[in-house]
Design a protein around this motif. Structure first.
Motif, mmCIF file in Angstrom:
data_model
loop_
_atom_site.group_PDB
_atom_site.id
_atom_site.type_symbol
_atom_site.label_atom_id
_atom_site.label_comp_id
_atom_site.label_asym_id
_atom_site.label_seq_id
_atom_site.Cartn_x
_atom_site.Cartn_y
_atom_site.Cartn_z
ATOM 1 N N ILE A 63 0.794 -1.175 -0.016
ATOM 2 C CA ILE A 63 0.039 0.004 -0.027
ATOM 3 C C ILE A 63 0.843 1.312 -0.033
ATOM 4 N N MET A 64 0.888 1.970 -0.995
ATOM 5 C CA MET A 64 1.558 3.338 -1.083
ATOM 6 C C MET A 64 0.420 4.394 -1.257
ATOM 7 N N GLN A 65 1.200 5.872 -1.066
ATOM 8 C CA GLN A 65 0.222 6.971 -0.983
ATOM 9 C C GLN A 65 1.123 7.933 -1.920
ATOM 10 N N PHE A 66 0.289 8.548 -2.926
ATOM 11 C CA PHE A 66 1.149 9.601 -3.535
ATOM 12 C C PHE A 66 0.125 10.993 -3.499
ATOM 13 N N PRO A 67 0.565 12.136 -3.629
ATOM 14 C CA PRO A 67 -0.242 13.496 -3.421
ATOM 15 C C PRO A 67 -1.303 13.714 -4.711
ATOM 16 N N VAL A 68 -2.338 14.057 -4.321
ATOM 17 C CA VAL A 68 -3.160 14.511 -5.438
ATOM 18 C C VAL A 68 -3.789 15.901 -4.933
ATOM 19 N N PHE A 69 -3.457 16.822 -5.777
ATOM 20 C CA PHE A 69 -3.896 18.225 -5.274
ATOM 21 C C PHE A 69 -5.219 18.546 -5.427
ATOM 22 N N ASP A 70 -5.946 18.832 -4.295
ATOM 23 C CA ASP A 70 -7.203 19.189 -4.162
ATOM 24 C C ASP A 70 -7.405 20.529 -4.539
ATOM 25 N N ILE A 71 -8.001 21.150 -5.411
ATOM 26 C CA ILE A 71 -8.073 22.455 -6.111
ATOM 27 C C ILE A 71 -9.022 23.276 -5.149
ATOM 28 N N THR A 72 -10.300 22.820 -4.790
ATOM 29 C CA THR A 72 -11.170 23.439 -3.962
ATOM 30 C C THR A 72 -10.588 23.687 -2.586
ATOM 31 N N ARG A 73 -9.945 22.807 -2.041
ATOM 32 C CA ARG A 73 -9.254 22.975 -0.579
ATOM 33 C C ARG A 73 -7.932 23.536 -0.753
ATOM 34 N N ARG A 74 -7.406 23.564 -1.727
ATOM 35 C CA ARG A 74 -5.966 24.039 -1.943
ATOM 36 C C ARG A 74 -4.864 23.182 -0.939
#
Length: 304
Positions: A60-71
């Motif tokens: 299990i790995m995690q990578f960033p996903v940018f949330d534009i609405t929450r910045r």
């Protein structure tokens, strides 16, 4: 079902986007995966980890996903089963590098042969390598935001600058929380020998690990810069507040004797020059002289 299956020679890649219980039932019928691992694939957020079994690894790995609405960057999870002759990737579809990689292998035979012809170990490396490289545009964007704050910090819109610093600081903290656990995962893949991950892949995973360390160092630098900008903004805010308080204090001190004089001559008693026809003019001139002398004194002391 969102199950896509791609086979090349003796290698099979199963890609699942937005997993459902039906998708997990499909895997349960065809592979000897532990039920808890399949349950983890359906969980919203799991802690990054690597579980080793006799005939496969569950990662299990995690990578960033940018949330534009929450910045702010939020973790995008990818679950990977890898064993001899197969690799199963499960994700929510927000990590576009893995989706694009699967589509490229599906559409182009040369790409499929290059990445899947070596077995599950090289394919695992290629997937992780692409996901790690995907982090850097996000980090570069954070760096650009910091540089923009550096240019605007001495402008009049200090309130907006403080808000931007707060947004960037939160994003850096979120990125650090995402990136740090992945270092241990890749280090484990680099140093541990497994039958389906050839020994020569150690150098390749070492390169991926170097990229993760680079990303972590960038985040450490970003954190230090943001903290410095925050301290600068606090100093500027305190300075401007002190300037306002100083001006208001000077005005109050100047008005104090003028209020005293006007209060005395407003009393219903006999006072000097009370019946003089130029009394009002005399009092006004007296007030002006008192205010002027106080302003000159403040200027001499360099208080204003």
């Amino acid at each position: 079902m969102g199950v896509e299956v791609l086979s090349h020679r003796r290698m099979t890649w199963v890609n699942i986007e937005k997993p459902t219980p039906e998708d997990m039932a499909y895997l349960r019928e065809r592979y000897p995966f532990h039920p808890l691992d399949l349950e983890d694939c359906l969980s919203r957020i799991e802690r990054p980890k690597i579980d080793e079994y006799d005939d496969y690894l569950f990662i299990i790995m995690q990578f960033p996903v940018f949330d534009i609405t929450r910045r702010v960057s939020r973790p995008g999870e990818v679950d990977i089963f890898v064993g001899a002759g197969f690799l199963v990737s499960v994700h929510d579809g927000n990590l576009w590098p893995i989706t694009k990689f699967f589509d490229d292998c599906q559409d182009d035979e040369a790409v499929r042969d290059r990445h899947m012809g070596g077995g599950s170990g090289p394919l695992l490396h290629d997937i992780v390598d692409r996901l790690v490289d995907y982090c850097f545009p996000i980090l570069y964007k954070v760096d650009a935001n910091i540089r923009e704050i550096e240019e605007d910090i001495f402008t009049e819109d200090l309130r907006g600058v403080v808000q931007e610093i707060s947004w960037v600081r939160r994003d850096v903290i979120a990125l650090q929380r995402i990136v740090k656990p992945q270092i241990g995962i890749v280090a484990n893949l680099e140093h541990r020998d497994r039958p389906f991950i050839r020994e020569e892949l150690e150098l390749y995973f070492s390169d991926v690990l170097d990229h993760l360390y680079k990303a972590w160092d960038m985040l450490e630098d970003h954190r230090d810069v943001v903290e410095g900008l925050s301290d600068t903004a606090n100093v500027l805010t305190s300075f401007r507040i002190n300037e306002v308080i100083k001006i208001l204090t000077i005005i109050s001190v100047i008005m104090l004797p003028l209020t005293l004089v006007s209060g005395i001559y407003g009393m219903n008693i006999s006072l000097p020059f009370m019946d003089h026809p130029l009394a009002f003019l005399f009092i006004i001139l007296l007030m002006i002289a008192m205010a002027g002398s106080m302003i000159l004194y403040f200027k001499k002391r360099r208080w204003i």
